[in-house]
Design a protein around this motif. Structure first.
Motif, PDB file in Angstrom:
ATOM      1  N   VAL A 153       0.851  -1.195   0.000  1.00 21.37           N
ATOM      2  CA  VAL A 153       0.000   0.000   0.000  1.00 21.37           C
ATOM      3  C   VAL A 153       0.887   1.246   0.000  1.00 21.37           C
ATOM      4  CG1 VAL A 153      -1.698   1.316   1.329  1.00 21.37           C
ATOM      5  CG2 VAL A 153      -1.986  -1.151   1.029  1.00 21.37           C
TER       6      VAL A 153
ATOM      7  N   TYR B 273      -5.840   4.343   2.561  1.00 25.65           N
ATOM      8  CA  TYR B 273      -6.729   3.590   3.442  1.00 25.65           C
ATOM      9  C   TYR B 273      -8.066   4.298   3.674  1.00 25.65           C
ATOM     10  CZ  TYR B 273      -3.231   0.064   4.512  1.00 25.65           C
ATOM     11  OH  TYR B 273      -2.341  -0.962   4.425  1.00 25.65           O
TER      12      TYR B 273
ATOM     13  N   PRO C 209     -10.284   0.604   2.342  1.00 23.17           N
ATOM     14  CA  PRO C 209      -9.962   0.045   3.658  1.00 23.17           C
ATOM     15  C   PRO C 209      -8.997  -1.146   3.634  1.00 23.17           C
ATOM     16  CG  PRO C 209     -12.314   0.443   3.480  1.00 23.17           C
ATOM     17  CD  PRO C 209     -11.725   0.687   2.130  1.00 23.17           C
ATOM     18  N   THR C 210      -8.979  -1.903   2.526  1.00 24.36           N
ATOM     19  CA  THR C 210      -8.071  -3.044   2.421  1.00 24.36           C
ATOM     20  C   THR C 210      -7.337  -2.994   1.088  1.00 24.36           C
ATOM     21  OG1 THR C 210      -9.643  -4.536   1.334  1.00 24.36           O
ATOM     22  CG2 THR C 210      -9.694  -4.472   3.765  1.00 24.36           C
ATOM     23  N   LYS C 211      -6.251  -3.723   1.006  1.00 25.98           N
ATOM     24  CA  LYS C 211      -5.500  -3.803  -0.239  1.00 25.98           C
ATOM     25  C   LYS C 211      -6.374  -4.399  -1.344  1.00 25.98           C
ATOM     26  CE  LYS C 211      -1.185  -5.746  -2.062  1.00 25.98           C
ATOM     27  NZ  LYS C 211       0.014  -6.537  -1.716  1.00 25.98           N
ATOM     28  N   GLU C 212      -7.195  -5.386  -0.997  1.00 25.41           N
ATOM     29  CA  GLU C 212      -8.080  -6.005  -1.980  1.00 25.41           C
ATOM     30  C   GLU C 212      -9.046  -4.984  -2.580  1.00 25.41           C
ATOM     31  OE1 GLU C 212      -7.703  -7.254   1.140  1.00 25.41           O
ATOM     32  OE2 GLU C 212      -6.908  -9.279   0.885  1.00 25.41           O
ATOM     33  N   ASP C 213      -9.494  -4.037  -1.765  1.00 28.97           N
ATOM     34  CA  ASP C 213     -10.429  -3.019  -2.240  1.00 28.97           C
ATOM     35  C   ASP C 213      -9.831  -2.155  -3.345  1.00 28.97           C
ATOM     36  OD1 ASP C 213     -12.543  -3.755  -0.565  1.00 28.97           O
ATOM     37  OD2 ASP C 213     -11.795  -2.500   1.072  1.00 28.97           O
TER      38      ASP C 213
ATOM     39  N   ARG D 111     -12.289 -12.675  -2.197  1.00 27.53           N
ATOM     40  CA  ARG D 111     -13.004 -11.446  -1.834  1.00 27.53           C
ATOM     41  C   ARG D 111     -14.040 -11.034  -2.871  1.00 27.53           C
ATOM     42  NH1 ARG D 111     -11.389  -7.032   0.970  1.00 27.53           N
ATOM     43  NH2 ARG D 111     -13.405  -6.275   0.273  1.00 27.53           N
TER      44      ARG D 111
END
Length: 187
Positions: A33, A48, A52-56, A118
């Motif tokens: 990130v 962030y 909120p997540t790296k996958e997002d 995810r």
């Protein structure tokens, strides 16, 4: 849309664009990130705040409200037809650059196990948006959710085929074809 909302959307798109490029060029697992933040010229906290997540960074899009709205606006008929119409209509719109971006995101979703896992969460969110848009009663919710998830599963198969063709095939047509394969021509 207010100036602040426009700036947020521009920042979100810039961060996501840099993330997709880095994930594609360097590798998803090899990119942090912090790497994405540096490439986008923002702080990790800003990344962030938007994702909120790296996958997002890969999975985030604004299709859920668009799809849900298209379901409510679809011509009357069987629910599978209304949802299928909304999915194919949503896929039919978009510029070539938007489709190229979707293809890059999709390739990552296919190739990275954490993103494949995810992605199912994102399908649940889309089904939730459809259920909410149709303002179902408690009794109807089960049927609507099941139908939405079945349609989304079929659309996912179409997306996989579209990726196999490097985005050359007609995505909306592939979605209609998979839905017809699953539900028949009356869907």
């Amino acid at each position: 849309m207010s100036l602040r909302d426009r700036q947020r959307a521009e920042t979100r798109l810039a961060v996501q664009t840099h993330a997709i490029r880095l994930f594609t060029d360097v590798g998803y697992d090899a990119t942090t990130v912090a790497d994405v933040a540096a490439a986008a010229g923002v702080s990790a906290m800003t990344v962030y705040r938007h994702f909120p997540t790296k996958e997002d960074l890969v999975l985030y899009d604004e299709y859920d409200p668009v799809t849900a709205s298209a379901v409510t606006a679809a011509p009357p008929g069987p629910l599978t037809g209304r949802i299928g119409h909304a999915l194919s209509e949503t896929a039919a719109h978009g510029s070539s650059s938007e489709k190229a971006f979707l293809l890059a995101r999709l390739r990552l979703m296919i190739s990275v196990p954490a993103l494949r896992a995810r992605h199912l969460d994102s399908q649940y969110a889309t089904a939730d948006a459809i259920v909410a848009a149709l303002a179902c009663s408690a009794e109807e919710e089960f049927r609507v959710r099941a139908t939405a998830m079945a349609c989304l599963g079929a659309a996912h198969v179409a997306l996989l085929r579209w990726a196999e063709t490097d985005g050359e095939a007609d995505l909306a047509g592939l979605i209609r074809e998979t839905l017809t394969s699953v539900f028949g021509s009356g869907s």
